[in-house]
Design a protein around this motif. Structure first.
Motif, mmCIF file in Angstrom:
data_model
loop_
_atom_site.group_PDB
_atom_site.id
_atom_site.type_symbol
_atom_site.label_atom_id
_atom_site.label_comp_id
_atom_site.label_asym_id
_atom_site.label_seq_id
_atom_site.Cartn_x
_atom_site.Cartn_y
_atom_site.Cartn_z
ATOM 1 N N ALA A 1 0.976 -12.387 -61.919
ATOM 2 C CA ALA A 1 2.373 -12.469 -61.500
ATOM 3 C C ALA A 1 2.523 -13.438 -60.332
ATOM 4 C CB ALA A 1 2.888 -11.085 -61.112
ATOM 5 N N GLY A 2 1.577 -13.413 -59.398
ATOM 6 C CA GLY A 2 1.633 -14.346 -58.284
ATOM 7 C C GLY A 2 1.449 -15.788 -58.724
ATOM 8 N N ILE A 3 0.499 -16.003 -59.630
ATOM 9 C CA ILE A 3 0.284 -17.357 -60.151
ATOM 10 C C ILE A 3 1.529 -17.840 -60.885
ATOM 11 C CG2 ILE A 3 -1.057 -18.704 -61.798
ATOM 12 C CD1 ILE A 3 -3.450 -16.909 -61.096
ATOM 13 N N ALA A 4 2.157 -16.932 -61.659
ATOM 14 C CA ALA A 4 3.384 -17.300 -62.378
ATOM 15 C C ALA A 4 4.480 -17.701 -61.401
ATOM 16 C CB ALA A 4 3.856 -16.129 -63.244
ATOM 17 N N GLY A 5 4.612 -16.966 -60.299
ATOM 18 C CA GLY A 5 5.626 -17.306 -59.305
ATOM 19 C C GLY A 5 5.378 -18.654 -58.658
ATOM 20 N N ILE A 6 4.112 -18.949 -58.348
ATOM 21 C CA ILE A 6 3.780 -20.225 -57.717
ATOM 22 C C ILE A 6 4.027 -21.385 -58.678
ATOM 23 C CG2 ILE A 6 1.880 -21.612 -56.803
ATOM 24 C CD1 ILE A 6 0.708 -19.000 -55.675
ATOM 25 N N LEU A 7 3.529 -21.265 -59.917
ATOM 26 C CA LEU A 7 3.690 -22.352 -60.888
ATOM 27 C C LEU A 7 5.161 -22.583 -61.223
ATOM 28 C CD1 LEU A 7 0.700 -21.702 -63.332
ATOM 29 C CD2 LEU A 7 0.861 -23.363 -61.470
ATOM 30 N N THR A 8 5.924 -21.503 -61.342
ATOM 31 C CA THR A 8 7.347 -21.652 -61.635
ATOM 32 C C THR A 8 8.072 -22.315 -60.477
ATOM 33 O OG1 THR A 8 7.240 -19.635 -62.961
ATOM 34 C CG2 THR A 8 9.418 -20.431 -62.388
ATOM 35 N N SER A 9 7.709 -21.966 -59.264
ATOM 36 C CA SER A 9 8.329 -22.602 -58.097
ATOM 37 C C SER A 9 8.031 -24.094 -58.059
ATOM 38 C CB SER A 9 7.831 -21.932 -56.818
ATOM 39 O OG SER A 9 8.172 -20.554 -56.783
ATOM 40 N N VAL A 10 6.815 -24.469 -58.436
ATOM 41 C CA VAL A 10 6.470 -25.893 -58.486
ATOM 42 C C VAL A 10 7.295 -26.598 -59.557
ATOM 43 C CG1 VAL A 10 4.623 -27.538 -59.019
ATOM 44 C CG2 VAL A 10 4.141 -25.553 -57.572
ATOM 45 N N ALA A 11 7.441 -25.948 -60.733
ATOM 46 C CA ALA A 11 8.242 -26.547 -61.807
ATOM 47 C C ALA A 11 9.694 -26.725 -61.364
ATOM 48 C CB ALA A 11 8.175 -25.672 -63.062
ATOM 49 N N TRP A 12 10.244 -25.729 -60.677
ATOM 50 C CA TRP A 12 11.626 -25.828 -60.193
ATOM 51 C C TRP A 12 11.741 -26.885 -59.103
ATOM 52 C CZ3 TRP A 12 15.958 -22.031 -60.559
ATOM 53 C CH2 TRP A 12 15.865 -21.258 -61.720
ATOM 54 N N LEU A 13 10.703 -27.013 -58.288
ATOM 55 C CA LEU A 13 10.720 -28.031 -57.243
ATOM 56 C C LEU A 13 10.790 -29.426 -57.862
ATOM 57 C CD1 LEU A 13 10.469 -28.768 -54.244
ATOM 58 C CD2 LEU A 13 7.989 -28.627 -54.499
#
Length: 270
Positions: free
Chosen positions: A46-58
């Motif tokens: 879940a943490g990895i998903a949050g980080i990767l998604t934040s990078v994609a949104w960035l």
């Protein structure tokens, strides 16, 4: 045959006799249950998903709003706006359709991963009672559920403004179209920020009280505080990087938030 009152033989206690009451002031301690390996794996994922998604949104924010803002003299349609709406359109109008499309799709297609990452908020407040821990989790998750719609709508808003400018038409229905789209776009953003604000304050209070899975200093690990930090970062960063990040405050905030929670949970459970 029952014993007579004069029988000196005492009666033995039966197995069904009630246990002795716990003395006042004595509390029976129960060991906290250990997390199962699959729970730890899911939490880390879940943490990895949050980080990767934040990078994609960035990256999506940079594609949507990361171009240098044009002057209103180049695009007269900008005269009808001010503040954040004007700045957003000034960055999107000179961008290509392909750039805007990918900027929007990166957020929309990865949005569901944010919902999976939200399990960090539920775990963060354990072992608090459900009546205290469940409401902030639901409020924060609802905010993340609205975010992909708001992010993706920037494509249609920018494309509408570009079309009106390039057509040169001055019909009222066309000139007011970008403004109508902006109104619909900012409504879910406003609701999202209210949900994040209430949920963040609630969560921060519980963490500050202690007795949660997070240390007290992690009261800053919520969308409200991280959004304030993200806004400062994007406003104060100079040069080309600052220009690229000018519309990415929420993505920077989420990258900071899920990086913090992932690091703390990974260390604690590892």
């Amino acid at each position: 045959m029952s014993p007579s009152p004069s029988d000196p033989t005492p009666l033995k206690p039966t197995a069904s006799a009630e246990p002795h009451p716990t003395p006042p002031g004595h509390h029976t301690s129960h060991p906290r249950p250990q997390h199962r390996p699959q729970t730890l794996t899911a939490l880390r994922l879940a943490g990895i998903a949050g980080i990767l998604t934040s990078v994609a949104w960035l990256v999506g924010d940079i594609l949507l709003l990361g171009k240098p803002m044009v002057s209103p003299h180049q695009f007269p349609i900008l005269d009808a706006y001010d503040g954040m709406a004007r700045d957003s359109l000034a960055a999107m109008i000179p961008a290509s359709t392909t750039r805007l499309a990918w900027g929007a799709l990166l957020g929309v297609l990865t949005g569901p991963l944010y919902l999976y990452a939200c399990r960090h908020f539920r775990h963060a407040l354990l072992p608090q009672p459900r009546r205290l821990a469940l409401p902030p989790f639901l409020l924060l998750t609802a905010g993340y559920a609205l975010a992909p719609f708001a992010h993706g709508s920037f494509f249609y808003w920018g494309q509408a403004a570009k079309a009106v400018h390039e057509s040169g038409a001055d019909a009222a229905a066309l000139v007011t179209l970008p403004g109508d789209l902006a109104t619909v776009l900012f409504i879910p953003y406003a609701v999202l920020l209210v949900l994040w604000g209430v949920g963040s304050v609630w969560m921060a209070v519980l963490v500050l009280r202690g007795g949660t899975a997070l240390p007290r200093w992690m009261c800053i690990a919520n969308p409200l505080v991280c959004t304030l930090i993200g806004t400062l970062v994007t406003k104060l960063w100079p040069g080309a990087v600052g220009t690229a990040l000018q519309g990415a405050a929420l993505s920077v905030a989420n990258l900071l938030l899920f990086s913090l929670t992932t690091a703390v949970f990974w260390k604690k459970t590892g």
